[in-house]
Each structure stands twice: as structure tokens, then as C-alpha cells.
Design an enzyme around this catalytic site. Structure first.
Site, PDB file in Angstrom:
ATOM      1  N   SER A  65       0.813  -1.209   0.000  1.00 54.50           N
ATOM      2  CA  SER A  65       0.000   0.000   0.000  1.00 54.50           C
ATOM      3  C   SER A  65       0.854   1.271   0.000  1.00 54.50           C
ATOM      4  O   SER A  65       1.607   1.523  -0.919  1.00 54.50           O
ATOM      5  CB  SER A  65      -0.956  -0.033   1.195  1.00 54.50           C
ATOM      6  OG  SER A  65      -1.885   1.011   1.164  1.00 54.50           O
ATOM      7  N   GLU A 369     -11.847   6.039   6.571  1.00 51.85           N
ATOM      8  CA  GLU A 369     -10.810   6.470   7.508  1.00 51.85           C
ATOM      9  C   GLU A 369     -10.280   7.820   7.006  1.00 51.85           C
ATOM     10  O   GLU A 369     -10.401   8.144   5.820  1.00 51.85           O
ATOM     11  CB  GLU A 369      -9.676   5.447   7.562  1.00 51.85           C
ATOM     12  CG  GLU A 369     -10.099   4.120   8.160  1.00 51.85           C
ATOM     13  CD  GLU A 369      -8.947   3.136   8.199  1.00 51.85           C
ATOM     14  OE1 GLU A 369      -8.577   2.715   9.303  1.00 51.85           O
ATOM     15  OE2 GLU A 369      -8.436   2.769   7.130  1.00 51.85           O
ATOM     16  N   ARG A 456      -2.302   4.764  19.619  1.00 50.24           N
ATOM     17  CA  ARG A 456      -2.631   3.355  19.379  1.00 50.24           C
ATOM     18  C   ARG A 456      -1.499   2.706  18.605  1.00 50.24           C
ATOM     19  O   ARG A 456      -0.758   3.379  17.876  1.00 50.24           O
ATOM     20  CB  ARG A 456      -3.928   3.219  18.582  1.00 50.24           C
ATOM     21  CG  ARG A 456      -3.836   3.722  17.153  1.00 50.24           C
ATOM     22  CD  ARG A 456      -5.077   3.386  16.347  1.00 50.24           C
ATOM     23  NE  ARG A 456      -4.987   3.926  14.991  1.00 50.24           N
ATOM     24  CZ  ARG A 456      -4.444   3.288  13.955  1.00 50.24           C
ATOM     25  NH1 ARG A 456      -3.909   2.085  14.137  1.00 50.24           N
ATOM     26  NH2 ARG A 456      -4.400   3.845  12.761  1.00 50.24           N
ATOM     27  N   PRO A 457      -1.360   1.369  18.716  1.00 51.55           N
ATOM     28  CA  PRO A 457      -0.386   0.662  17.889  1.00 51.55           C
ATOM     29  C   PRO A 457      -0.872   0.630  16.451  1.00 51.55           C
ATOM     30  O   PRO A 457      -2.050   0.407  16.197  1.00 51.55           O
ATOM     31  CB  PRO A 457      -0.349  -0.748  18.490  1.00 51.55           C
ATOM     32  CG  PRO A 457      -1.670  -0.904  19.165  1.00 51.55           C
ATOM     33  CD  PRO A 457      -2.061   0.462  19.645  1.00 51.55           C
ATOM     34  N   SER A 458       0.020   0.876  15.490  1.00 47.33           N
ATOM     35  CA  SER A 458      -0.362   0.814  14.080  1.00 47.33           C
ATOM     36  C   SER A 458      -0.715  -0.613  13.695  1.00 47.33           C
ATOM     37  O   SER A 458      -0.106  -1.567  14.173  1.00 47.33           O
ATOM     38  CB  SER A 458       0.795   1.303  13.202  1.00 47.33           C
ATOM     39  OG  SER A 458       0.537   1.028  11.844  1.00 47.33           O
ATOM     40  N   THR A 460      -0.435  -1.459  10.501  1.00 43.96           N
ATOM     41  CA  THR A 460       0.277  -1.691   9.239  1.00 43.96           C
ATOM     42  C   THR A 460       1.788  -1.541   9.348  1.00 43.96           C
ATOM     43  O   THR A 460       2.516  -2.020   8.492  1.00 43.96           O
ATOM     44  CB  THR A 460      -0.225  -0.711   8.152  1.00 43.96           C
ATOM     45  OG1 THR A 460       0.011   0.631   8.595  1.00 43.96           O
ATOM     46  CG2 THR A 460      -1.708  -0.905   7.894  1.00 43.96           C
TER      47      THR A 460
END
Length: 501
Positions: A65, A369, A456-458, A460
Site C-alpha cells: 500500500s 478512515e 494506538r499501535p499501528s 500496518t
């Protein structure tokens, strides 16, 4: 069994580095491409098992991505074009991390748990983006698929792969399961929709497109002829030079709040940027004073839901429409949707799979998003009501026209969808661990007006996402820096301390 012998032989060609541990997250597996060969082979195996289990076609997309060109990744697509279920995400992690001598045991464990008949035929579509590593990594996927049986689709965007998997599994009811079928369905709906726009000028037909030097650039060129000049595209960052996602693409534009490299905007000119696999899009323009204006996912969702609500009112259709957001959505957009537009807003955890699931609970569910990743979902009942009204010759002209516009909108939208030291709760708005971090965030937020901040933890990348909002850009930047420092110090940050924006 002969199949397991072939798995053993081909697995030796794609060996796992000893001790390497990876996690299947929101976007599947994603890391430096040099660490992924064994993962790709094993995801080919898993996709084939999933196909045998569901008796349907499964998709595998090789892409990272918006990540840099040297990265790559892989994600699985379930029968209706949706993301793979949580249980199978667990199997993906289990298979990827099994040491070489444990692979067959891990594979047989999945087969036994899911009661899979190995005699069942399997069909797997494999897509890939334009990264240099995608050829060899997609071949590793195919090696896994061929060890247990499958089919390949070549260079496609992520939305195209989702579309084709859904078409195949609905026996063509959703559309023709080819790239040309994808172009025809979307372009015909777009042309019909724009025919109903009064006094549409040539300026409104023009769009500057930043292809992020990726697969989207190739595919938008192919699609342009199907649009019959109803959308006149000027393509930049087409992949002929420049690196994938380098100083271009949706993520760059959103984070940097500026036009990508090579795009010179004049006032009022409409522009958009894809990400590397063309499943994110953001729009932007330059005002008369030269100020950059971004239309991110929050604004896209607001525009779409406003448009749909107006059409529903004109059509006289009693359908429940909702916008699904995460806690990281802009607070002003939430307030506008709820207070001004009187639209239901539902908040979920970050990640398309959570947004998609919540959107399915409504007649029409809109989710985007902030990064431009999203879609609109119409329930089967909603589609049937819209279609019935559009075909009813006894309906008055205004109601029928609105129903026809809704029907074209349904056809235009591709409805199928796409760190752990920190733990969160309350739809990721509050941190549970490490101890003291939430208190530190709260104390910093109190210093600013109309402020809030989350971490927050990613899903990706191996990073922590910091979100900050305040009454001015300067205050938001300062708050973001203070919170990032708190995260760095309390959650064991690596490398240099975060610097002010």
C-alpha cells in the site's frame, strides 16, 4: 499424501529465517520485502485451504500500500470481497511463524480444526502491485497455491482484486469478473450519474491525478477510454520515473498537507492522490490565496452521506443511513453530521474490518478512515427498494429521478473492502497499558482548548500512531509533540526522541 510431499519440496525453496516472528494485522503481513518469501508461499497454502473450506474463490493481494518501495506485504480476501475472518488471521500468523520443520504440523492443524476436505477443488486469484519485489513474491504465493491448486490474475489494484473475487463468487451477479468488467461497470454508472448534473462545465470534468508511481497510475490510464471524456484526467507520478510513494501518494499529501512532487496546482483546480495499491484516495485544491485545502476521508464521508441523504429525501425512501468513524475522525465532522445533518454516527476501533462490520448494520453505511480508505455499503433490502422505485413508471418524476441517481450511485461504488506494547479500550480512545501513559496524556490535553489526544499501535507498521486535536493548528502540533514524547518515554521508544513539528 502427494500434496503434502509437494508442500515439503516447495517449502524448501522458500525457507523461513529461524526465529523471525511476524503478525497478521489490519493490512495483513507488511514488512521489508526481503523477509517475506516464506510468508508468501505459506499464504498461498492458506488461501487454498480457505477456498476448499468455503467452496469459493479466495483472493491474495501482494502489496504494501502506502509503505516505501522496499517494503511489501500480503493480505487475503474472503469470498464476498471482504477481509478474511479473525480466526483465519490467527491461522495466518500461526503458519507464517512455524519453523521449517513444523510447517506440515501447523498446516494439518488448520485442516483438522476446520474439517477441510482436501479433495475439494480450490480457486485462488492472486493480484500484485508494481513494486520491484512483487513479481518474485507473487510467484512464491503461486508456488503455495499450485502445491494445493489455484489460478492467477496478474497486475491489479487491491479494489480490482476484491471486485473480481466478489464477481466470481456471485456467478457474475455483482459484475463481470475481469478488469474490463470492472472498468465498464464503474464508468457506465459514472456517465449515467453525471448526465443528471445540470450545467456541468469542462472545468468540472477536469481532474489532476497523482498515481503515486504505483499500480493506480497504470489502471487509471486503462480506464480513461471507458469514461468517454466525461472525466478528463491529467496524470502525474505515473511510474515512468520516481519511486513508489516517494514524495507523492495519498499518505504523503495527508501528512505533509501539500501537493505531491510534480503537481503544480492553479487556484480552484481539483486534484486527487492514490496510495500505492489504489485503495485510498484523498482530494485537494488550492484556494485563491494559495492556501492548500485537503478533502480527507472525514470530508469525503460527510459529502457522500449528505448527497445520499438528500437523494433519499427526494425519493421518499425510508432507509436508515449512518456514518461509521473511528475515534481519530475529526471531531468537527462528527458534530456536523450529528447536529446539522441528523445522520447517525457510529464509532468503532481503527481498521477497515471494524468499520466495514459496523457499516453492515445499516440500510446504507458510509465509512472512510481519515487516510482516504473506505466505501459505502448498501444492504440487499436497500438496493431492492431503490431498484423497485427506479423502475416504477407510476412514480412521479422527481422521486423516480432521485431513485435512478441512487441506483447509479450503488453501481458506481465498489462496496467490497480494505505496536502492541500499547493496549487500548473505548474504541481506542483510552490506553490501558503501559501504566501511567493515559494519565500523562490527560494532563497534557488539559493544557489546550477544545483538545483531545489518543495513541494506538499501528495495524500496518511497527510504529505507534499519535492523534492530537485542538482549537488551532499550532496547539494541535504542540500537543502532538508532547504526547509523542510521553509515549516515547513511557512505552520504551527506540531511536531519537520525537522532534517538534
Amino acid at each position: 499424501m502427494a500434496q503434502f510431499e509437494e508442500v515439503s519440496q516447495k517449502s524448501a525453496v522458500h525457507p523461513k529465517p529461524v526465529g523471525l516472528v511476524l503478525q497478521y494485522g489490519t493490512a495483513g503481513f507488511r514488512t521489508n520485502s526481503k523477509q517475506l518469501d516464506h510468508v508468501m508461499f505459506r499464504m498461498g497454502l492458506l488461501a487454498t485451504l480457505r477456498s476448499k473450506k468455503t467452496k469459493a474463490t479466495i483472493g491474495v493481494m501482494v502489496t504494501a500500500s502506502h509503505n516505501p518501495e522496499e517494503d511489501n506485504g500480503v493480505k487475503l480476501v474472503d469470498p464476498m470481497g471482504e477481509m478474511v475472518t479473525p480466526a483465519w488471521e490467527g491461522y495466518a500468523t500461526q503458519l507464517a511463524n512455524a519453523e521449517q520443520e513444523e510447517l506440515l504440523t501447523a498446516l494439518k492443524d488448520v485442516i483438522e480444526r476446520e474439517a477441510i476436505s482436501m479433495a475439494q477443488e480450490a480457486s485462488v486469484f492472486v493480484g500484485k502491485d508494481t513494486r520491484p519485489s512483487s513479481d518474485s513474491l507473487s510467484q512464491a504465493v503461486l508456488d503455495g497455491v499450485h502445491a494445493l491448486g489455484g489460478h492467477n490474475y496478474g497486475l491489479v489494484t487491491t479494489p480490482q482484486l476484491h471486485y473480481m473475487v466478489c464477481c466470481q463468487n456471485t456467478q457474475g451477479r455483482y459484475g463481470e469478473a475481469t478488469v474490463k468488467g470492472y472498468y465498464r461497470k464503474l464508468s457506465q454508472a459514472f456517465i449515467q450519474l453525471t448526465k443528471n448534473v445540470p450545467n456541468r462545465t469542462d472545468d468540472q470534468k477536469a481532474l489532476l491525478v497523482d498515481g503515486a508511481n504505483g499500480i493506480g497510475a497504470l489502471k487509471v490510464c486503462e480506464m480513461e477510454t471507458y469514461l468517454k471524456n466525461e472525466l478528463q484526467l491529467s496524470l502525474f507520478n505515473d511510474g515512468s520515473s520516481g519511486k513508489l510513494n516517494h514524495m507523492c501518494g495519498a499518505d504523503y499529501v495527508k501528512v505533509q498537507q501539500r501537493a505531491p512532487k510534480g503537481v503544480e496546482m492553479t487556484a480552484g483546480e481539483r486534484c486527487c492522490s492514490y496510495d500505492g495499491d489504489a485503495d485510498r484516495i484523498v482530494y485537494y485544491y488550492s484556494g485563491s490565496a494559495g492556501r492548500f485545502h485537503l478533502l480527507d476521508g472525514d470530508k469525503i464521508a460527510t459529502l457522500i452521506s449528505t448527497y445520499l441523504k438528500e437523494l433519499l429525501t427526494q425519493a421518499g425512501l425510508d432507509l436508515q443511513i449512518a456514518v461509521v468513524q473511528t475515534a481519530y475522525a475529526n471531531g468537527s465532522s462528527t458534530q456536523y453530521l450529528e447536529d446539522t445533518m441528523k445522520v447517525i454516527v457510529r464509532c468503532t476501533k481503527t481498521g477497515v474490518k471494524h468499520l466495514h462490520h459496523a457499516a453492515q448494520e445499516f440500510d446504507i453505511g458510509v465509512y472512510f478512515e481519515a487516510n482516504g480508505h473506505g466505501t459505502v455499503l448498501f444492504s440487499k433490502a436497500a438496493e431492492e427498494k431503490i431498484q423497485k422505485l427506479a423502475q416504477d413508471s407510476n412514480t412521479n418524476d422527481e422521486r423516480r429521478r432521485a431513485a435512478l441517481l441512487l441506483q447509479n450511485t450503488v453501481n458506481l461504488i465498489n462496496q467490497v473492502a480494505d505496536r502492541r506494547v500499547i493496549d487500548t479500550t473505548d474504541a481506542e480512545r483510552r490506553t490501558v497499558s503501559p501504566a501511567g501513559l493515559q494519565e500523562a496524556i490527560d494532563s497534557r490535553v488539559k493544557k489546550y482548548r477544545q483538545a483531545r489526544s489518543f495513541v494506538r499501535p499501528s495495524g500496518t507498521e511497527d510504529v505507534v500512531r499519535v492523534y492530537a486535536e485542538a482549537d488551532t493548528q499550532e496547539s494541535a502540533d504542540a500537543l502532538a509533540h508532547e504526547v509523542s514524547l510521553a509515549v516515547y518515554r513511557l512505552a520504551g521508544g527506540v531511536g531519537e526522541e520525537p522532534k517538534p513539528l
